[in-house]
Design a protein around this motif. Structure first.
Motif, short mmCIF file in Angstrom:
data_model
loop_
_atom_site.label_atom_id
_atom_site.label_comp_id
_atom_site.label_asym_id
_atom_site.label_seq_id
_atom_site.Cartn_x
_atom_site.Cartn_y
_atom_site.Cartn_z
N ASP A 1 0.68 -1.27 0.09
CA ASP A 1 0.13 0.05 0.00
C ASP A 1 0.97 1.31 0.09
OD1 ASP A 1 -2.96 1.16 0.42
OD2 ASP A 1 -1.52 2.14 2.06
N SER B 1 0.62 -6.08 -0.03
CA SER B 1 -0.71 -6.38 -0.55
C SER B 1 -0.24 -7.08 -1.87
CB SER B 1 -1.15 -4.88 -1.09
OG SER B 1 -0.19 -4.35 -2.17
N ALA C 1 -6.85 0.62 4.55
CA ALA C 1 -6.14 -0.40 3.33
C ALA C 1 -6.39 -1.91 3.60
CB ALA C 1 -4.46 0.07 3.90
#
Length: 297
Positions: free
Chosen positions: A114, A121, A158
């Motif tokens: 992120d 991620s 997130a």
């Protein structure tokens, strides 16, 4: 609270003492060969003398074995790794020569993160990918950044699914608004420790377990230890260790795993070892000097 040398197998294999230049004659060798018919019939049979320039069978065998051994060692050291500049390998176990000693096992670790929070991620849509996501999310939710409003919103946004993120942020903001959590942790209303001290909140996953996996959804449990407290001389909230199990309900959304529900329970906790606690200064230096990890299975 929830937070990768070449062995030179060169070796001098002994020279044949019967070859020109061998050690037994200082560089020259003289032979006397009797005609076949002049042999003493009562003498014990002579061992055959290798022809000049032709190695003995034993020497050929030794050299062949050595060559095969060196080839096998070179192949094993290669480990099937590719020659890419980043040292990555198609081998999921990370056995290339450039792999770090702490390389993860199983699926290759993710490379994405992120852009705001730095949380990993782009996890794989597999059981191992879901476990990696849950371990990383446990680290983020157990970090000191969760005690500050701005970074808390960034972390939740997130890792949570959009709908779940909104409801979760409301509950968290309400819980922190009374300052009871902050004051119990030894922090001020902005989530800061006293001057000259260091706030420690770090989660260390020990292992993960798949409780359910159904393609687009998964339930993953993360067993972890946590360091929590204020490090510094005169701290009234010294850093202590605790053990928890976080359970994440995950959903596959837009190419990644996102949290839809999160719960935590105590334990299982091991028996504490009779070990001297670090001084406040040593603990503060350790926390500031040793960075945390991005976990990927």
């Amino acid at each position: 609270m929830s937070l990768g040398g070449d062995d030179g197998y060169g070796g001098d294999y002994g020279q044949d003492p019967t070859r020109p230049g061998g050690p037994s004659s200082g560089g020259r060798l003289t032979r006397t060969r009797l005609p076949e018919g002049d042999d003493d019939p009562f003498a014990p049979p002579r061992r055959g003398t290798p022809r000049p320039g032709k190695p003995s069978r034993n020497l050929v065998t030794v050299v062949s074995v050595v060559v095969l051994l060196i080839a096998a060692i070179a192949f094993a050291n290669r480990g099937g790794g590719d020659d890419s500049s980043n040292g990555s390998s198609d081998d999921p176990g990370g056995t290339s020569a450039t792999s770090e000693s702490t390389a993860p096992t199983g699926e290759r670790p993710v490379e994405g993160k992120d852009t705001v929070t730095g949380i990993a991620s782009g996890f794989a849509k597999t059981e191992q990918g879901a476990q990696s996501a849950a371990a990383n999310y446990a680290v983020a939710l157990g970090s000191a950044d969760m005690f500050k409003p701005a970074s808390r919103r960034q972390i939740v946004s997130a890792i949570y699914a959009p709908d779940a993120a909104t409801a979760r942020l409301k509950r968290l903001d309400k819980a922190f608004s009374g300052n009871k959590i902050l004051s119990n942790a030894g922090l001020d209303s902005h989530g800061n420790p006293p001057d000259g001290m260091t706030f420690v909140s770090r989660t260390n996953p020990v292992g993960t377990k798949v409780e359910r996996f159904e393609g687009d959804t998964a339930r993953i449990a993360v067993w972890q230890s946590t360091l929590f407290g204020i490090a510094g001389e005169g701290s009234t909230k010294p850093v202590s260790e605790s053990w928890h199990t976080d359970t994440f309900e995950l959903q596959w959304i837009k190419g990644d795993w996102k949290v839809t529900k999160y719960t935590q329970k105590d334990g299982p906790a091991p028996v504490g070892r009779d070990q001297a606690a670090a001084s406040a200064e040593d603990m503060a230096n350790a926390v500031e000097g040793f960075g945390g990890f991005t976990y990927a299975r």
